[in-house]
Scaffold this active site. Sequence first.
Site, PDB file in Angstrom:
ATOM      1  N   ARG A  81      61.754  35.483  83.712  1.00 32.98           N
ATOM      2  CA  ARG A  81      61.912  34.151  83.121  1.00 32.98           C
ATOM      3  C   ARG A  81      61.941  33.071  84.204  1.00 32.98           C
ATOM      4  O   ARG A  81      61.822  33.367  85.391  1.00 32.98           O
ATOM      5  CB  ARG A  81      63.171  34.114  82.255  1.00 32.98           C
ATOM      6  CG  ARG A  81      64.461  34.266  83.027  1.00 32.98           C
ATOM      7  CD  ARG A  81      65.645  34.293  82.072  1.00 32.98           C
ATOM      8  NE  ARG A  81      66.901  34.464  82.757  1.00 32.98           N
ATOM      9  CZ  ARG A  81      67.885  35.234  82.318  1.00 32.98           C
ATOM     10  NH1 ARG A  81      67.749  35.935  81.209  1.00 32.98           N
ATOM     11  NH2 ARG A  81      69.011  35.299  82.990  1.00 32.98           N
ATOM     12  N   GLU A 113      69.715  43.149  80.879  1.00 30.43           N
ATOM     13  CA  GLU A 113      70.754  42.163  81.218  1.00 30.43           C
ATOM     14  C   GLU A 113      71.993  42.343  80.352  1.00 30.43           C
ATOM     15  O   GLU A 113      73.113  42.220  80.811  1.00 30.43           O
ATOM     16  CB  GLU A 113      70.185  40.756  81.001  1.00 30.43           C
ATOM     17  CG  GLU A 113      71.192  39.652  81.228  1.00 30.43           C
ATOM     18  CD  GLU A 113      70.557  38.279  81.236  1.00 30.43           C
ATOM     19  OE1 GLU A 113      69.464  38.136  80.641  1.00 30.43           O
ATOM     20  OE2 GLU A 113      71.136  37.357  81.831  1.00 30.43           O
ATOM     21  N   HIS A 154      67.322  43.595  84.642  1.00 34.02           N
ATOM     22  CA  HIS A 154      68.473  42.985  85.314  1.00 34.02           C
ATOM     23  C   HIS A 154      69.281  44.150  85.873  1.00 34.02           C
ATOM     24  O   HIS A 154      69.712  44.990  85.122  1.00 34.02           O
ATOM     25  CB  HIS A 154      69.320  42.308  84.234  1.00 34.02           C
ATOM     26  CG  HIS A 154      69.558  40.864  84.441  1.00 34.02           C
ATOM     27  ND1 HIS A 154      68.580  39.922  84.263  1.00 34.02           N
ATOM     28  CD2 HIS A 154      70.688  40.179  84.764  1.00 34.02           C
ATOM     29  CE1 HIS A 154      69.100  38.717  84.477  1.00 34.02           C
ATOM     30  NE2 HIS A 154      70.371  38.848  84.795  1.00 34.02           N
ATOM     31  N   GLU A 205      63.795  31.770  86.157  1.00 33.82           N
ATOM     32  CA  GLU A 205      65.066  31.858  86.878  1.00 33.82           C
ATOM     33  C   GLU A 205      64.814  32.622  88.181  1.00 33.82           C
ATOM     34  O   GLU A 205      64.546  32.018  89.192  1.00 33.82           O
ATOM     35  CB  GLU A 205      66.130  32.527  86.009  1.00 33.82           C
ATOM     36  CG  GLU A 205      67.522  32.375  86.598  1.00 33.82           C
ATOM     37  CD  GLU A 205      68.627  32.436  85.558  1.00 33.82           C
ATOM     38  OE1 GLU A 205      68.352  32.550  84.365  1.00 33.82           O
ATOM     39  OE2 GLU A 205      69.798  32.363  85.980  1.00 33.82           O
TER      40      GLU A 205
END
Length: 911
Positions: free
Chosen positions: A485, A766, A787, A487
């Site tokens: 994403r 995540e 993640h 990020e």
Amino acid sequence: MKQTLTLFICLISMSMFAQSVSTYDLTCESRVNPIGLDVAIPRFTWKIAATGRNVMQTAYAIRVATSPEFSKKTIVWESGKTNSDESVLQAYGGPALQSGQKYYWQVKVWNNQAQESGWSTTAFWQMALLNPSAELSAQWISSGIKADTAYGVVPQFRKQFTANKKIKSAVAYITAKGLYEAQINRQRVGNAYLTPGWTSYNNRLLYQTYDVTDLLKQGKNAIGVSLANGWFRGEIGWEKKTAFYGKETALLCQINITYADGKTETIISDGSWKVSTGPMLASEIYDGEIYDARQEKEGWATASYDDKNWLPVVVKDFSKKILFSSNHELITKHETFRPVKVLTTPKGEKVLDFGQNLVGWVQMKVSGKAGDKIVLSHAEVLDKKGGLYFDNLRNAQAQDTYILKGQGTETFEPHFTFHGFRYVRVEGIQEALNPENFTAIALYSDMKPTGSFECSDPMVNQLQKNIQWGQKGNFLDVPTDCPQRDERLGWTGDAEVFSRTAAFNFNVNNFFSKWLKDVAADQDANGSIPFVIPNILKGTFFGNPIGAAGWSDAGIIIPWNMYLVYGDKRVVEEQYPSMKAYHSYVRKAAKNDLWNAGFQFGDWLSYRVDDSKGLIGQKSAVTDNYLVAQCFYAYNTELMIKAARLLGKTEEVKDYEALLERIRKAFQQEFMTANGRLISETQTAYILALQFDMLPEELRPQALERLVSNIKSYSYHLTTGFLGTPFLTPVLTRFGRTDVAYRLLLQDTYPSWLYPIKMGATTVWERWDSMKPDSTFQDPSMTSFNHYAYGAIGDWMYRDVAGLDVDEEGAGYKKIIIRPHLSSELSSAKASLNTNYGLVSSGWKVAPKEINFMLEIPANTSATVYLPTRNIPDIEEGGRPISSDFKILGIEGEYTKLQVGSGKYEFKVRK
Ligand code: BGC
């Protein structure tokens, strides 16, 4: 007679061989023959190959020379025979090393079996520039092209030059404010991608050193360099911000040529270079690349190319004072994947399934008309109906577009982007997709694989695989939270919780040493450590100079972990000022020794949805943020004690010790009832309190009971978040409830580690329910399928399931602990780790009447081995009772404890 003689000679030479000792895997600063080190005092590591058991080094000698012949004239340092059993990260001790010089080195060892190895094979390293701002006469150059903007074109720079004489050697030093890719005479320079990598650019910009001798030729040459936005000027963070480090990208490049006659010549970036746009209409980390092959400048990096229509570059006077060499492993290409399936979504889209969620890009071979456009869109998962799920990418386009030039088979792969994906939608190809034409390429930091874990449960093995893929996908020069994403930032908390596991799977010593320098560089004047490193959140709420438990603590925890697992004392020495400044910051933020003010992430992403099953109807998975912070305050203080002790700072040790006692008292007063109940009746509260010895001894057993009954109240499910999870199973093991830890490990309904695997995950998610049991998704604003934080269980799998651990008394696995914890649910488990001393492995297998333990302990180390019986006569090794051959240290709990030297062992313990 002749035959007997041959046999005799054979036996003699075999026995001589059996007696021999030799060295292997020579590394300098933990790298094999590194080129470009700006470490003034490099350190050497070697491993000792020895047959037989109990081999310890008793002495070593190192010699360093400027020629591989080690002639008298070229020797710069000889350590002489040094009585020592140290073989890891031993410092160079000769005169000051020269900038740019190549050095050769060898080692010789003596051991406790009266053997001498002879000189090792020759290894080398090449120094980088020790004073780059003075030694690089190259000038910063920018394109000056209008369309060269944050989302704009990728300019190409070129320079033609002549090397008139026979070339002996040539070294290129290159860096950029942005990302660069260089070619000399059409050949790619080096095998690294996304260079110069990502650092705290305003303080530390890394340059790379390449040996380009083979790329140059006598006569006319050309260098061509593409320069893209990257982290420097591209979009970064979730607020669509660009140009965080500057509005203009720039290139700095210098080639130092040494001719056979000893003369030197320097080719530098300067006003004589030319620039043009090229085929990359855009190339951006989050959004991907747009490549128009019709715009290719055929042969632009060759000497014969006619650049008369190219523009002059703009010379810039950007500082060279922030330049350092990259001493770590750069991003390179790794595994490749062919699609395992070609799918059609309900919308009729053509999709390739590569079978693995990975990070990198797709290379494709296509043919068609000039101007045909093919668009590749990347996604991690399919939704319930089999459609592609893009929402979790947020603003990241994650799309590569290729426009054909229409000349036979064309091969495309992007250059300055990366995507986190398993599925790729292909638009623009009319006929059926041929999987042969598409290859997914994984890109990640070139850290060497070191660890393996395997057991009798295939789901747990898949978990291990997912943990490793989570690491591969998120160790891209910086330890990132997620790779897909908008990020992909160096979140400190994520890196901190995963660092021990990471160091099992791969050698991350240099990877983290580099990042820790950025931690120190981006540390605020008040001592606080930002939540992301490099800190591109500066100026936002999250960029405030505040510290948060478990996140900012990375600045203390990770250096210590690097020391523990690699024996790297220097990383602690170098980080100590930063560690101390951060610790003082927390100390100031704490009032009366309680860290109970200000922002905290707490036990981030703990289980909380539908939280009605908890104890007596309480919100039992949500832990008080300050309770968490206080435990981490104790943790980081404990590590400061250890670090100060390691560095011989006696006064500081005393001060931290006294503080730690007060921190624990303050915890008890603030968060614990007189009888030991915590104000948060959560798994995380009890886990952290137990892990960090926050409770008085006598109250620990009941705390354990509360933890276990909490777990039972959730039908053996965990409810922990980022900060509780890593310690959940270790605490259960430490306090004798490995049985409960195994039930959690093997749980496969939400929330658990195996639930995502049941849902088809190939990486760690995540959230415990990034995909919910009904195949719908969690909040798309924060639902990554790659993640690594919850993968921190890997540490326990290695250390407690397989039982392979380091003894703190012998950092770097000089002293090893082997203490497996068996479970009736597993019939075998095995882990191995390639340490700085060599391979350590620990495996166990349950047979009907006995349990087998297979161990390997490398030369020059020793191990304390715990075998699960109190009855020594039940133990055999290699078919013999152990009493005569082993030093038995005693009985501890349910274990017999032995001292073991190097070698391979097969123990049997009768049931
Ligand atoms: C990241 C995390 C991080 C967290 C902290 C998220 O957006 O993905 O993993 O630690 O923010 O707030």
